[in-house]
Design an enzyme around this catalytic site. Structure first.
Site, PDB file in Angstrom:
ATOM      1  CB  CYS A  81     -32.026  31.998 -28.573  1.00  0.00           C
ATOM      2  SG  CYS A  81     -30.739  33.270 -28.560  1.00  0.00           S
ATOM      3  CD  GLU A 101     -28.516  31.125 -31.692  1.00  0.00           C
ATOM      4  OE1 GLU A 101     -29.683  31.373 -32.065  1.00  0.00           O
ATOM      5  OE2 GLU A 101     -28.127  31.305 -30.539  1.00  0.00           O
ATOM      6  CG  ASN A 128     -28.798  34.826 -23.809  1.00  0.00           C
ATOM      7  OD1 ASN A 128     -27.771  35.138 -24.396  1.00  0.00           O
ATOM      8  ND2 ASN A 128     -29.680  33.998 -24.339  1.00  0.00           N
TER       9      ASN A 128
END
Length: 472
Positions: free
Chosen positions: A281, A247, A151
């Site tokens: 995210c 993450e 992304n």
């Protein structure tokens, strides 16, 4: 056009290549090398050997390498943005923004390379510490394996590579299978800098083949991973004693308190929910709006969302393009259908047009629907009414994730309450939870991760603290 591996400062062919297709056009845009197990091991060995040189570079030299990369990216900004847009279907306007952030991230890394230091300890504060002084120093770990998602294929690489170089580590990078071209372009740029040969290695191919070798190799001292919780937890379980920085995902929530100026916040909410097709995210996924302003917000939010331009990601006017894969389109539609079956109301969107999922707004969504309790990673947002801020805090906390959350409020007590009670890594007051700048400590709690990125904080993760005691 064949794209090869980059090992020990050289481009290396592989026995197998796979077609890389544009998510938008579905046309083949490159043939990507699929690394063998042996080639992954060669890359690790090259990084380990290069560490002998890398660890002895001065702070000035490490900083200068990163400054060289910054200048090359500035000179190639348009090309870099087009690569991101082509391989990921990120609209060009947002791809340009990503490159600008990437430049800033490496700039931060160049600056932080000169600020890695420890402290002096008063050993004589202890009874038996007479005539002794202590100090701490930070030393690089060695080989860092970086596994990155699709992304933000340049900036999330920068958040791993920049701190690693700043600290004196070497890197083996495994980019997402859909977005290797950004990393290949990065390798081309790095080859023009003074980075020692072998300090950066690029391995493309199967996540299972490449990832398993990186995670299980005893020569790798740290794995830094951004991606799904399931994969991240698997990495942690198999990594042994090496450092693991994760993450992971989120379903970011926003609280809109009473007396909020709806006109002032609506544009921010549209950007937070729908930029990059929601594939962020900290994309704004759940909105909890006070009942006194709920109808006004929903109406204006819908109007703004329906004005977004759908189309070719390489067109500078495009706001929304296709998701990363056809499978994700189908998954997102099925989640929308599930929510409606659960009792949610479809306010806008919910359809695919020319392979693009329209920005979708759902209201009155049960907390158990996937669009609420899982990471949607699509242009879908839920809007539920609340009667009090505490109700929204409880709803946001009722999640296995905890990355970032936001609140719009004019009430200092409610702002303070949100700051202290929201179970997340970052609370954003009077802005959307999608806000991020690249030097802030970024990371989450619960299944959102176990680390903090942001260059200074990543350097702390990528160094070992050594204690020195000097007997005078």
């Amino acid at each position: 056009m064949r794209k090869n591996l980059y090992i020990d400062g050289q481009w290396r062919e592989s026995e197998i290549y796979s077609d890389l297709k544009s998510p938008y056009s579905q046309q083949t845009i490159a043939n990507i090398a699929q690394a063998s197990t042996e080639q992954v091991e060669e890359a690790i060995d090259a990084a380990q050997e290069a560490f002998k040189v890398m660890r002895n570079l001065t702070a000035y030299e490490r900083s200068n390498i990163l400054e060289q990369l910054v200048n090359l990216l500035i000179a190639n900004k348009e090309k870099a943005a087009e690569i991101i847009s082509l391989e990921s279907a990120k609209p060009l306007k947002f791809a340009i923004g990503e490159v600008e952030r990437t430049i800033e991230t490496y700039k931060f890394a160049a600056e932080e390379a000169k600020r890695i230091y420890g402290e002096v300890l008063p050993i004589d504060a202890a009874k038996n510490g007479v005539n002794k002084i202590g100090l701490t120093i930070r030393e690089p770990l060695g080989v860092v394996a970086a596994i990155t998602p699709f992304n933000f294929p340049m900036n999330l690489v920068a958040h791993k590579l920049g701190p690693a170089i700043a600290a004196g580590n070497t890197v083996v990078l495994k980019p997402a299978s859909q977005t290797p071209l950004s990393s290949i372009f990065l390798a081309e740029l790095l080859s023009q800098t003074d980075l020692p040969k072998g300090a950066f290695n690029l391995i493309t191919g199967s996540g299972r083949t490449v990832g398993d070798v990186l995670v299980e190799s005893e020569k790798v001292k740290m794995v830094t991973f951004t991606g799904s919780p399931g994969v991240g937890l698997g990495i942690k379980q198999r990594a042994g004693l090496k450092k693991v920085s994760l993450e992971l995902g989120s379903n970011a929530g926003l609280i809109i308190d009473q007396h909020t100026d709806i006109d002032m916040i609506t544009d921010k909410c549209v950007v937070g929910a729908f930029s990059n097709q929601g594939q962020i995210c900290i994309s704004l996924q759940r909105i909890y709006v006070h009942e006194s302003v709920a109808e006004e917000f929903l109406q204006k939010f819908k109007e703004k969302a329906e004005k977004l331009v759908l189309g070719d990601p390489l067109n500078i006017t495009t706001d929304i393009s296709t998701l990363i894969s056809l499978e994700d389109n189908n998954r997102a539609l099925s989640w929308i259908d599930e929510a409606i079956a659960d009792g949610a109301k479809l306010i806008s969107g919910g359809q695919i047009e020319a392979n693009i999922l329209k920005p979708t707004i759902l209201a009155e969504v049960p907390s158990t629907s996937k669009v609420s309790c899982q990471e949607v990673f699509a242009p879908i947002v839920t809007v539920n009414k609340i009667s009090a801020v505490q109700e929204a805090i409880d709803a946001i906390n009722d999640s296995r994730f905890g990355l970032q959350a936001g609140i719009f409020t004019n009430d200092i007590q409610n702002a303070s309450k949100a700051m202290h009670l929201l179970e997340v890594g970052g609370v954003v007051i009077n802005d959307i939870p999608t806000f991020r700048v690249d030097h802030m400590p970024y990371g989450g709690v619960k299944e959102s991760g176990n680390c903090r990125e942001g260059v200074k904080y990543a350097i702390e993760e990528m160094t070992e603290l050594k204690l020195v005691i000097w007997n005078q």
